[in-house]
Structures are given as C-alpha cells and as structure tokens.
Scaffold this motif. Structure first.
Motif, mmCIF file in Angstrom:
data_model
loop_
_atom_site.group_PDB
_atom_site.id
_atom_site.type_symbol
_atom_site.label_atom_id
_atom_site.label_comp_id
_atom_site.label_asym_id
_atom_site.label_seq_id
_atom_site.Cartn_x
_atom_site.Cartn_y
_atom_site.Cartn_z
ATOM 1 N N PHE A 168 -26.314 -12.197 15.350
ATOM 2 C CA PHE A 168 -25.413 -12.716 14.331
ATOM 3 C C PHE A 168 -25.274 -11.720 13.186
ATOM 4 N N LEU A 169 -24.168 -11.842 12.472
ATOM 5 C CA LEU A 169 -23.785 -10.909 11.423
ATOM 6 C C LEU A 169 -23.985 -11.534 10.052
ATOM 7 N N GLU A 170 -24.647 -10.808 9.184
ATOM 8 C CA GLU A 170 -24.855 -11.243 7.807
ATOM 9 C C GLU A 170 -24.017 -10.337 6.905
ATOM 10 N N VAL A 171 -22.854 -10.833 6.518
ATOM 11 C CA VAL A 171 -21.904 -9.994 5.801
ATOM 12 C C VAL A 171 -22.365 -9.695 4.376
ATOM 13 N N SER A 172 -23.205 -10.563 3.806
ATOM 14 C CA SER A 172 -23.682 -10.353 2.436
ATOM 15 C C SER A 172 -24.619 -9.161 2.325
ATOM 16 N N THR A 173 -25.322 -8.832 3.412
ATOM 17 C CA THR A 173 -26.224 -7.678 3.406
ATOM 18 C C THR A 173 -25.810 -6.613 4.405
ATOM 19 N N TRP B 95 -30.815 -22.056 7.231
ATOM 20 C CA TRP B 95 -30.132 -22.784 6.171
ATOM 21 C C TRP B 95 -30.086 -21.923 4.914
ATOM 22 N N SER B 96 -28.878 -21.701 4.382
ATOM 23 C CA SER B 96 -28.685 -20.992 3.118
ATOM 24 C C SER B 96 -29.416 -19.659 3.096
ATOM 25 N N GLN B 97 -29.079 -18.816 4.087
ATOM 26 C CA GLN B 97 -29.779 -17.544 4.270
ATOM 27 C C GLN B 97 -28.930 -16.332 3.903
ATOM 28 N N GLY B 98 -27.820 -16.516 3.225
ATOM 29 C CA GLY B 98 -26.924 -15.401 2.913
ATOM 30 C C GLY B 98 -25.501 -15.823 3.224
ATOM 31 N N ASN B 99 -24.745 -14.939 3.862
ATOM 32 C CA ASN B 99 -23.376 -15.245 4.275
ATOM 33 C C ASN B 99 -23.191 -14.751 5.699
ATOM 34 N N PHE B 100 -23.044 -15.678 6.643
ATOM 35 C CA PHE B 100 -22.927 -15.319 8.046
ATOM 36 C C PHE B 100 -21.477 -15.346 8.500
ATOM 37 N N THR B 101 -21.157 -14.454 9.428
ATOM 38 C CA THR B 101 -19.818 -14.428 10.027
ATOM 39 C C THR B 101 -19.953 -14.632 11.541
ATOM 40 N N GLY B 102 -19.826 -13.577 12.331
ATOM 41 C CA GLY B 102 -19.809 -13.732 13.782
ATOM 42 C C GLY B 102 -21.171 -13.994 14.396
ATOM 43 N N ILE B 103 -21.161 -14.598 15.588
ATOM 44 C CA ILE B 103 -22.378 -14.870 16.331
ATOM 45 C C ILE B 103 -22.080 -14.709 17.816
ATOM 46 N N ALA B 104 -23.088 -14.238 18.574
ATOM 47 C CA ALA B 104 -22.950 -14.087 20.030
ATOM 48 C C ALA B 104 -24.231 -14.547 20.700
ATOM 49 N N TYR B 105 -24.076 -15.120 21.870
ATOM 50 C CA TYR B 105 -25.206 -15.567 22.683
ATOM 51 C C TYR B 105 -25.290 -14.678 23.913
ATOM 52 N N ALA B 106 -26.508 -14.299 24.292
ATOM 53 C CA ALA B 106 -26.687 -13.461 25.476
ATOM 54 C C ALA B 106 -28.025 -13.762 26.134
ATOM 55 N N GLU B 107 -28.052 -13.574 27.452
ATOM 56 C CA GLU B 107 -29.300 -13.669 28.213
ATOM 57 C C GLU B 107 -29.687 -12.257 28.611
ATOM 58 N N ILE B 108 -30.700 -11.752 27.938
ATOM 59 C CA ILE B 108 -31.099 -10.342 28.099
ATOM 60 C C ILE B 108 -32.094 -10.203 29.247
#
Length: 306
Positions: free
Chosen positions: A24-29, A293-306
């Motif tokens: 997941f992407l944290e746009v704030s950082t 919960w309330s960890q910054g500002n999130f944008t995109g997210i992806a799920y994968a089985e590695i």
C-alpha cells in the motif's frame, strides 16, 4: 450470470495466510509499505516516491509497479517506477512528462502491458512492462481549458483480460454527482482515434466521485470506491457489469475512500482511505474491521500471493 448478491460470503477454511501480502501507498510520507493481510509484519519497502497513487504487483517477475502523481500541482511531471518486491533494483520506466498525473495502474501479465489513468492528462494510457511503446487509448479532453473541467479527469482503471476491455472512472467535481464509469475495448477501433472512439460505453453515471476500480473476473463483478458525500459517497460499491444492475453499496462511512484490492478466492477485500485507515471485509461488505487506523494518508493498495 452471477448476481452480485449471490457471491459467496464464507472464506475458504483451507487457505493459509503464509505468502499473502498487502502492498500500500502512503502519500503523506511518499512510501510504499507491505504487511500481511491480518495487519502483522508491517514494513517499509520503498521511500522517496513523489505522491504515489496506484500500485500493481507482478508476482511472477517479482516486481512492484507504481505511479507518481508528480509535484501535486497542474504540472506535467508524473512518472511510473518499478522495483523488485524486496525493494531493490528501482527503475523509472515511464519518465517525468510522459504522463501528466498518473493515478491507478493495472497489470495485464498475459498481454505484457501496464494500463493507467492520467488525471490532468485526461487520458487512459498503456505501455509495455519495460515502459516502451507508450500509447494513449482514451482522450477525454485536451489542453488547459478542458483540464479545468474535472468531468474530464480519468482516475481509476481496471481491465477484463478475457474480453479485452478496459473500465475507467471520471470522477467530476468534488461532491457534484457527476461521476461516471466507462467501458471500451483495449484496442482502438480501426480508423478511429483516442479522442473519437465509437466503442465507449457509459456503464454508470450520476455517481458522487468514483475513484479506484477492481474487477472480479470470475464473477464479472465490478467493485469501486467513491469519495463523494454520503449517503452514496465515501462508500465501497459493486455491480454485475453484464447485467448492468444498479450499484450495490457494500461499505459506508469511509473517510475519503481511495484504494481497493480483492482476494476473490479468499472472499476478502481491502480498502484504503485518505484518513490513513486500511479496512478489510468480506466481498459482500460484511465483517468489516480495521487493519490500520489513522496512520497517515493512504492511496493505492494491492494484494498478492508471493
């Protein structure tokens, strides 16, 4: 055809959490992070992005792709980067200026392509996995005057690799109820142009602010987040695209919902919002709970089985 209400709501007891990952992407950082789907083993994978918004995982090649919106102002300086899943071998594949403000991105592994929406560029675009052969598939507007109209802004995207179709959102002004979801073929019809295509279909209109999209290919159900005002906005929605059923609201009370990812075999969805929360729920919206919960500002997210 499967009705959206008939999709299974029980998780398979035989599936294990080992090897399942959320990115997941944290746009704030300006970081990419990863963790298990239960919220454990959280770690930073990439730093120093430039307003990241969309993310896609190529498990077979071991790559993470993501979009950088750029400086955050109306400047043509967006880009797309790639890195190995362990955070090494970082590489710019679509350089600054080749796309204006890239948003959600999707991987077509079978076709060897990346697809993304370009907000202020008012386009849907694609390229090869190495960044070559950049193409514009949809052009909703052109020039500064068109750019001032948010109904031309392309935000979310998903793909139907079976029928070779693309779906994308044009969200419209904030809370204006002018959002739309479109569908067209992956390839431009012969003799036509990105700005003048006869195969573009409006699936849903008068939506608050549709943002990111995901497609359940097995059941042919489209899922999306919506950032607009309640009761229809700040929600997760779905609809059977072939039946063209009315959208079903699955989850409410998001705080500027953006990212969405699906684990269809596991009957699980994952949602991010700009207030810094990550939620999970069954595909029918039930059993929702917070992973973060309330960890910054999130944008995109992806799920994968590695």
């Amino acid at each position: 055809m499967t009705d959206a209400s008939e999709i299974k709501s029980k998780r398979s007891p035989s599936r294990k959490l080992v090897g399942r990952q959320l990115f997941f992407l944290e746009v704030s950082t300006n970081r990419i992070q990863a963790m298990k789907p239960d919220g454990s083993d959280r770690k930073v994978v990439v730093t120093n992005c430039q307003l990241p918004d969309g993310i896609a995982i190529d498990v077979s090649a071991g790559h993470i792709y993501w979009t950088n919106m750029g400086s955050g102002v109306a400047v043509n300086d967006g880009s797309i980067e790639r890195v190995d899943i362990d955070g090494t071998a970082r590489k710019v594949i679509v350089p600054c200026g080749a796309t204006f403000t890239p948003k959600q991105i999707q991987l077509d592994q079978k076709g060897g392509k990346l697809y993304w929406s370009d907000r202020e560029g008012m386009r849907v675009m694609r390229c090869n996995l190495d960044g070559s052969e950049i193409e514009t598939l949809i052009e909703a507007g052109r020039g500064e005057l068109d750019r001032r109209d948010p109904t031309n802004w392309c935000i979310g995207i998903t793909i139907d690799t079976d029928r070779r179709q693309i779906y994308w959102t044009q969200k419209g002004p904030d809370n204006a109820g002018k959002g739309r979801i479109f569908r067209a073929d992956m390839d431009i019809p012969n003799g036509e142009s990105p700005a003048n295509r006869s195969d573009i279909e409006v699936l849903f209109d008068d939506l608050p602010e549709p943002i990111h999209l995901e497609f359940d290919l097995a059941n042919r159900v489209l899922y999306w987040t919506d950032r607009g005002d309640p009761p229809r906005g700040n929600t997760v929605n779905r609809a059977c695209v072939d039946l063209k059923t009315e959208p079903e609201i699955l989850i409410t009370h998001l705080m500027e919902g953006i990212g969405i990812a699906l684990d269809v075999p596991g009957n699980q969805m994952f949602i991010t919002d700009l207030a810094g929360s990550i939620y999970t729920a069954n595909l029918n919206g039930k059993s929702k709970y917070n992973l973060l919960w309330s960890q910054g500002n999130f944008t995109g997210i992806a799920y994968a089985e590695i």
